[in-house]
Design an enzyme around this catalytic site. Structure first.
Site, PDB file in Angstrom:
ATOM      1  N   GLN A 149       0.782  -1.049   0.168  1.00  0.00           N
ATOM      2  CA  GLN A 149       0.038  -0.023  -0.073  1.00  0.00           C
ATOM      3  C   GLN A 149       0.884   1.226  -0.164  1.00  0.00           C
ATOM      4  O   GLN A 149       0.334   2.230  -0.051  1.00  0.00           O
ATOM      5  CB  GLN A 149      -1.064   0.007   1.106  1.00  0.00           C
ATOM      6  CG  GLN A 149      -1.846  -1.277   1.229  1.00  0.00           C
ATOM      7  CD  GLN A 149      -2.542  -1.306   2.453  1.00  0.00           C
ATOM      8  OE1 GLN A 149      -3.811  -0.525   2.617  1.00  0.00           O
ATOM      9  NE2 GLN A 149      -1.987  -2.005   3.450  1.00  0.00           N
ATOM     10  N   ASN A 150       2.146   1.221   0.135  1.00  0.00           N
ATOM     11  CA  ASN A 150       3.068   2.225   0.200  1.00  0.00           C
ATOM     12  C   ASN A 150       3.356   2.659  -1.298  1.00  0.00           C
ATOM     13  O   ASN A 150       3.280   2.066  -2.297  1.00  0.00           O
ATOM     14  CB  ASN A 150       4.426   1.776   0.996  1.00  0.00           C
ATOM     15  CG  ASN A 150       4.207   1.411   2.475  1.00  0.00           C
ATOM     16  OD1 ASN A 150       3.174   1.748   3.118  1.00  0.00           O
ATOM     17  ND2 ASN A 150       5.050   0.696   3.103  1.00  0.00           N
ATOM     18  N   ASP A 152       6.408   4.242  -1.679  1.00  0.00           N
ATOM     19  CA  ASP A 152       7.822   4.896  -1.467  1.00  0.00           C
ATOM     20  C   ASP A 152       8.877   3.966  -2.372  1.00  0.00           C
ATOM     21  O   ASP A 152      10.080   4.454  -2.546  1.00  0.00           O
ATOM     22  CB  ASP A 152       8.228   4.631  -0.055  1.00  0.00           C
ATOM     23  CG  ASP A 152       7.949   3.378   0.525  1.00  0.00           C
ATOM     24  OD1 ASP A 152       8.013   2.296  -0.004  1.00  0.00           O
ATOM     25  OD2 ASP A 152       7.592   3.442   1.818  1.00  0.00           O
ATOM     26  N   HIS A 167      -1.096   1.352  -4.732  1.00  0.00           N
ATOM     27  CA  HIS A 167      -1.415   2.760  -4.904  1.00  0.00           C
ATOM     28  C   HIS A 167      -0.485   3.474  -5.849  1.00  0.00           C
ATOM     29  O   HIS A 167      -0.429   4.725  -5.478  1.00  0.00           O
ATOM     30  CB  HIS A 167      -1.470   3.177  -3.402  1.00  0.00           C
ATOM     31  CG  HIS A 167      -2.559   2.559  -2.602  1.00  0.00           C
ATOM     32  ND1 HIS A 167      -2.248   2.533  -1.220  1.00  0.00           N
ATOM     33  CD2 HIS A 167      -3.666   1.848  -2.926  1.00  0.00           C
ATOM     34  CE1 HIS A 167      -3.346   1.606  -0.839  1.00  0.00           C
ATOM     35  NE2 HIS A 167      -4.019   1.402  -1.706  1.00  0.00           N
ATOM     36  N   CYS A 178      -3.888  12.863 -20.868  1.00  0.00           N
ATOM     37  CA  CYS A 178      -3.328  12.104 -21.746  1.00  0.00           C
ATOM     38  C   CYS A 178      -2.869  10.849 -21.299  1.00  0.00           C
ATOM     39  O   CYS A 178      -2.381  10.000 -22.045  1.00  0.00           O
ATOM     40  CB  CYS A 178      -2.258  12.998 -22.688  1.00  0.00           C
ATOM     41  SG  CYS A 178      -0.921  13.268 -21.885  1.00  0.00           S
ATOM     42  N   CYS A 230       1.238  19.684 -18.500  1.00  0.00           N
ATOM     43  CA  CYS A 230       1.550  18.662 -19.054  1.00  0.00           C
ATOM     44  C   CYS A 230       2.442  19.138 -20.279  1.00  0.00           C
ATOM     45  O   CYS A 230       1.655  19.947 -21.257  1.00  0.00           O
ATOM     46  CB  CYS A 230       0.615  17.510 -19.786  1.00  0.00           C
ATOM     47  SG  CYS A 230       1.073  16.373 -20.682  1.00  0.00           S
ATOM     48  N   GLY A 270       2.702  -4.453   9.187  1.00  0.00           N
ATOM     49  CA  GLY A 270       2.594  -3.077   9.335  1.00  0.00           C
ATOM     50  C   GLY A 270       1.385  -2.399   8.626  1.00  0.00           C
ATOM     51  O   GLY A 270       1.571  -0.944   8.271  1.00  0.00           O
ATOM     52  N   SER A 271       0.233  -2.966   8.508  1.00  0.00           N
ATOM     53  CA  SER A 271      -1.053  -2.103   8.267  1.00  0.00           C
ATOM     54  C   SER A 271      -2.030  -2.286   9.196  1.00  0.00           C
ATOM     55  O   SER A 271      -2.485  -3.753   9.774  1.00  0.00           O
ATOM     56  CB  SER A 271      -1.356  -2.898   6.862  1.00  0.00           C
ATOM     57  OG  SER A 271      -2.520  -2.489   6.380  1.00  0.00           O
ATOM     58  N   SER A 272      -2.711  -1.266   9.512  1.00  0.00           N
ATOM     59  CA  SER A 272      -3.814  -1.144  10.374  1.00  0.00           C
ATOM     60  C   SER A 272      -4.834  -1.844   9.814  1.00  0.00           C
ATOM     61  O   SER A 272      -6.013  -2.037  10.491  1.00  0.00           O
ATOM     62  CB  SER A 272      -4.089   0.015  11.023  1.00  0.00           C
ATOM     63  OG  SER A 272      -4.527   0.913   9.992  1.00  0.00           O
TER      64      SER A 272
END
Length: 353
Positions: A149-150, A152, A167, A178, A230, A270-272
């Site tokens: 879900q990160n 980074d 994500h 475009c 853009c 590491g996810s709630s």
């Protein structure tokens, strides 16, 4: 919070996405989606550690076959990137997709603050947890995929493969008209050139932002900040990540569910699981009769569905498993530094469908 061995970490305000604060602009005509409140969970028991026999029980389950791994913001806190609902989380509200697209002032504030945050955020490196997970996946604990879900990019830089960026990735920029993709680093250079007064103070502002969650408050007043359209079609540029109120790409979600179906068990790190975006995979694994191991400091919405619920620091638990399986990564193992077009940022755990 542990710090990577090379001493590099992002500052607490290195929120390049800036969905940590809403824009002070007139409300768009259409209603904004309801967004969750971020901050520590009331009454949560943080800091617990599971017993060795519990760690062994979880490892026995995971060793039965390929593992699908789902990670959240807690995976990157040891890299200096903030989480949303951990013990040190700062209460805040996210900018929504509707705000970003519906207001020029919102975009000015977003990009101004993002430009300052970018200077800090490039310091994040894969931490020992990322490295351990990659080493385990390449050897004794095969993984169908790391679904993160990160945004980074730290899993890929640590060596995990395949990685499904549920994500998106913050090192890319997408045109909303475009669909063209471009480099966030290149856009950063363009925006500095367009805003010389901010560029002249970028290091000072970045240092202030690293010292306190509201350290970039002065940037909020730069409503005159300029950002480019853009270059191909003149459309609105947006980070290639999923904002609150925006749906994840169907093909990405499909790939994540395919990886889950190819696994014998699901490991959540590491996810709630507060939002449906991650919780749906736990529910799907439960319906399919797959084993579920959840490791998180603090409660999760999936606790009642877990086969084994673990508590503790991710790097400590993965380290114990790696040592047990003969695949340990030394605490001083080198972290991969950023490339010019690949800079990390933490999770966008959100309401996405």
């Amino acid at each position: 919070m542990s710090i990577p061995a090379d001493g590099h970490r992002a500052g607490p305000a290195a929120d390049v996405g800036r969905w940590f604060s809403t824009a002070a602009a007139p409300a768009p005509a259409r209603a904004l989606p309801r967004t969750p409140a971020w901050g520590p969970v009331d009454g949560a028991e943080y800091g617990r550690s599971s017993r060795p026999d519990e760690l062994e029980a979880a490892l026995d389950l995971l060793r039965e076959g390929p593992v699908a791994v789902l990670t959240g913001a807690g995976m990157s806190t040891a890299s200096g990137l903030p989480d949303y609902r951990g013990r040190h989380a700062v209460p805040r509200s996210p900018m929504t997709f509707q705000e970003f697209t519906g207001s020029d002032l919102s975009r000015r504030r977003y990009w101004a603050r993002s430009t300052v945050g970018w200077t800090q955020f490039g310091r994040a490196r894969p931490n020992r947890g990322h490295l351990l997970l990659a080493r385990l996946g390449a050897g004794p604990l095969p993984q169908s995929a790391v679904i993160t879900q990160n945004v980074d990019g730290l899993h890929g830089r640590a060596g995990s493969d395949p990685v499904i960026d549920l994500h998106g990735r913050l090192d890319r920029v997408r045109c909303l008209s475009c669909g063209a993709l471009s480099s966030r680093s290149a856009l950063h250079s363009r925006m500095l050139a367009m805003n010389p007064e901010l560029a002249a103070r970028i290091e000072e502002l970045a240092a202030d932002a690293a010292q306190a969650p509201d350290g970039d408050a002065e940037v909020d007043r730069t409503s005159s900040f300029r950002y480019p359209p853009c270059p191909l079609c003149g459309g609105i540029l947006k980070p290639d990540v999923v904002f609150f109120g925006e749906a994840a790409r169907p093909e990405t979600v499909q790939a994540a569910f395919a990886a889950l179906a190819a696994a014998r068990s699901l490991l959540v790190l590491g996810s709630s699981l507060t939002v449906q975006s991650g919780l749906r995979f736990v529910r799907a694994a439960h319906r399919a009769g797959q084993g579920i191991v959840i490791l998180n400091d603090g409660p999760t919405r999936g606790d009642g569905l877990a086969t084994v619920r673990l508590h503790g620091r991710i790097e400590d638990v993965l380290g114990a498993w790696a040592e047990r399986l003969g695949a340990d990564v030394a605490p001083s193992g080198p972290a991969v530094g950023p490339t010019p077009d690949h800079h990390p940022r933490r999770s966008t755990e959100e309401t996405r469908a």
